[in-house]
Design a protein around this motif. Structure first.
Motif, short mmCIF file in Angstrom:
data_model
loop_
_atom_site.label_atom_id
_atom_site.label_comp_id
_atom_site.label_asym_id
_atom_site.label_seq_id
_atom_site.Cartn_x
_atom_site.Cartn_y
_atom_site.Cartn_z
N LEU A 191 0.80 -1.21 0.00
CA LEU A 191 0.00 0.00 0.00
C LEU A 191 0.84 1.27 0.00
CD1 LEU A 191 -2.51 -1.32 2.61
CD2 LEU A 191 -2.99 -0.92 0.21
N ARG A 192 2.15 1.11 -0.03
CA ARG A 192 2.99 2.30 -0.01
C ARG A 192 2.83 3.09 -1.31
NH1 ARG A 192 7.48 -1.19 2.28
NH2 ARG A 192 6.98 -1.18 4.49
N MET A 193 2.97 4.40 -1.16
CA MET A 193 2.85 5.26 -2.33
C MET A 193 3.95 4.93 -3.34
SD MET A 193 0.49 7.65 -2.36
CE MET A 193 1.14 9.14 -3.09
N PRO A 194 3.61 4.80 -4.59
CA PRO A 194 4.65 4.58 -5.59
C PRO A 194 5.55 5.82 -5.70
CG PRO A 194 2.52 4.96 -6.62
CD PRO A 194 2.27 4.86 -5.15
N LYS A 195 6.85 5.59 -5.94
CA LYS A 195 7.79 6.71 -6.00
C LYS A 195 7.50 7.58 -7.22
CE LYS A 195 11.39 4.57 -3.30
NZ LYS A 195 12.67 3.89 -3.29
N ALA A 196 7.12 6.95 -8.27
CA ALA A 196 6.79 7.73 -9.46
C ALA A 196 5.48 7.20 -10.02
CB ALA A 196 7.89 7.60 -10.50
N ARG A 197 4.60 8.08 -10.34
CA ARG A 197 3.34 7.60 -10.89
C ARG A 197 2.98 8.39 -12.12
NH1 ARG A 197 -0.42 10.26 -6.21
NH2 ARG A 197 -0.79 12.23 -7.25
N ALA A 198 2.25 7.74 -12.97
CA ALA A 198 1.80 8.43 -14.17
C ALA A 198 0.80 9.50 -13.74
CB ALA A 198 1.15 7.44 -15.12
N ALA A 199 0.76 10.57 -14.50
CA ALA A 199 -0.04 11.73 -14.12
C ALA A 199 -1.50 11.36 -13.82
CB ALA A 199 0.03 12.78 -15.21
N LYS A 200 -2.10 10.53 -14.62
CA LYS A 200 -3.52 10.27 -14.45
C LYS A 200 -3.82 8.85 -13.98
CE LYS A 200 -5.07 13.68 -17.78
NZ LYS A 200 -5.76 13.91 -19.07
N LYS A 201 -2.79 8.10 -13.71
CA LYS A 201 -3.00 6.70 -13.37
C LYS A 201 -3.01 6.54 -11.85
CE LYS A 201 -1.70 2.30 -15.42
NZ LYS A 201 -0.73 1.66 -16.29
N LEU A 202 -4.18 6.64 -11.29
CA LEU A 202 -4.28 6.58 -9.85
C LEU A 202 -4.63 5.17 -9.40
CD1 LEU A 202 -6.27 9.88 -9.32
CD2 LEU A 202 -3.90 9.47 -8.65
N THR A 203 -4.00 4.76 -8.33
CA THR A 203 -4.31 3.46 -7.76
C THR A 203 -5.46 3.61 -6.78
OG1 THR A 203 -2.83 3.76 -5.91
CG2 THR A 203 -1.88 2.80 -7.91
N GLU A 204 -6.00 2.48 -6.37
CA GLU A 204 -7.08 2.52 -5.38
C GLU A 204 -6.59 3.19 -4.09
OE1 GLU A 204 -8.56 -1.26 -4.05
OE2 GLU A 204 -10.48 -0.37 -3.49
N ARG A 205 -5.37 2.86 -3.74
CA ARG A 205 -4.78 3.44 -2.53
C ARG A 205 -4.73 4.97 -2.61
NH1 ARG A 205 -3.06 3.72 2.69
NH2 ARG A 205 -1.04 4.72 2.86
#
Lengths: 139, 88
Positions: free
Chosen positions: A18-32
């Motif tokens: 459940l840890r926040m990803p270090k890098a994420r795509a601008a619009k690709k949000l996880t459930e977390r």
């Protein structure tokens, strides 16, 4: 932040998934991440958060709501409290740490229902850009 | 004055007192009017029915809350799922 709440819910302290990803795509949000966005709204539904407190209130799934509060006490020690609300068939069960259980009733039940209704309405509008009454997306 | 006596006359006079299991009716000295016991009982029955209806309504309202809470949670899960799917 959610570790304590999730430990209470899942019975495990493994929150690595459940840890926040270090890098994420601008619009690709996880459930977390979506839950975190919801929780930012949820934590403010009950009025101003006292200075030095951190409050989270969020819908974990269709039958589980979590209240998490964290603060520093007078001795400088970090304190926290987690309350889980389980929506059951005929009741809503409040589960607190220390194996304390009670069913919501009276004003507490009314307040809980008002809170989750407000949560839904604001989250629908502000996170999902939907009309809370129809569920339809805003154009 | 006991209830059997009152039943015979069906009236209570000033200064008397009627007691049932749950209700006490005092006929105060300042009120000289006769009290119709049958009417008092009828009023009591109506009041009891109203209280029972109010209690039932409150109980029913509370039992609907879990359904509403579940509906709200289900909607939020749907919104989340749609947000994830649309972003994928």
């Amino acid at each position: 932040m959610f570790k304590k709440a999730l430990t209470l819910i899942t019975g495990t302290d493994d929150t690595s998934a459940l840890r926040m990803p270090k890098a994420r795509a601008a619009k690709k949000l996880t459930e977390r991440e979506l839950i975190q966005m919801e929780s930012e709204i949820g934590g403010k539904l009950f009025g101003e958060v006292p200075k030095g407190h951190r409050r989270e209130f969020f819908c974990l799934d269709d039958k589980t709501w979590v209240w998490y509060e964290e603060w520093i006490d007078q001795s400088g020690k970090r304190q926290n409290m987690t309350v889980r609300y389980e929506v059951q068939e005929k009741n809503i069960l409040k589960v607190q740490e220390g194996a304390r259980y009670s069913f919501l009733e009276g004003d507490e039940l009314k307040n809980f229902m008002a809170a989750i209704t407000a949560y839904h309405d604001r989250v629908a509008r502000e996170v999902y850009h939907r009309d809370p009454h129809t569920g339809q997306k805003f154009v | 004055m006991t209830e059997p006596e009152l039943s015979r006359s069906n009236t209570i006079y000033e200064g008397t007192r009627f007691e049932s299991n749950e209700t006490v009716i005092d006929i105060h000295a300042g009120n000289p009017d006769l009290i119709d016991l049958a009417a008092a009982r009828e009023a009591r029955a109506v009041a009891d029915a109203e209280i029972a209806a109010a209690r039932e309504a409150a109980a029913n309202a509370e039992t609907r809350d879990p359904d509403q809470a579940h509906t709200i949670g289900a909607r939020l899960l749907y919104y989340r799922g749609e947000a994830i799917r649309s972003a994928a």
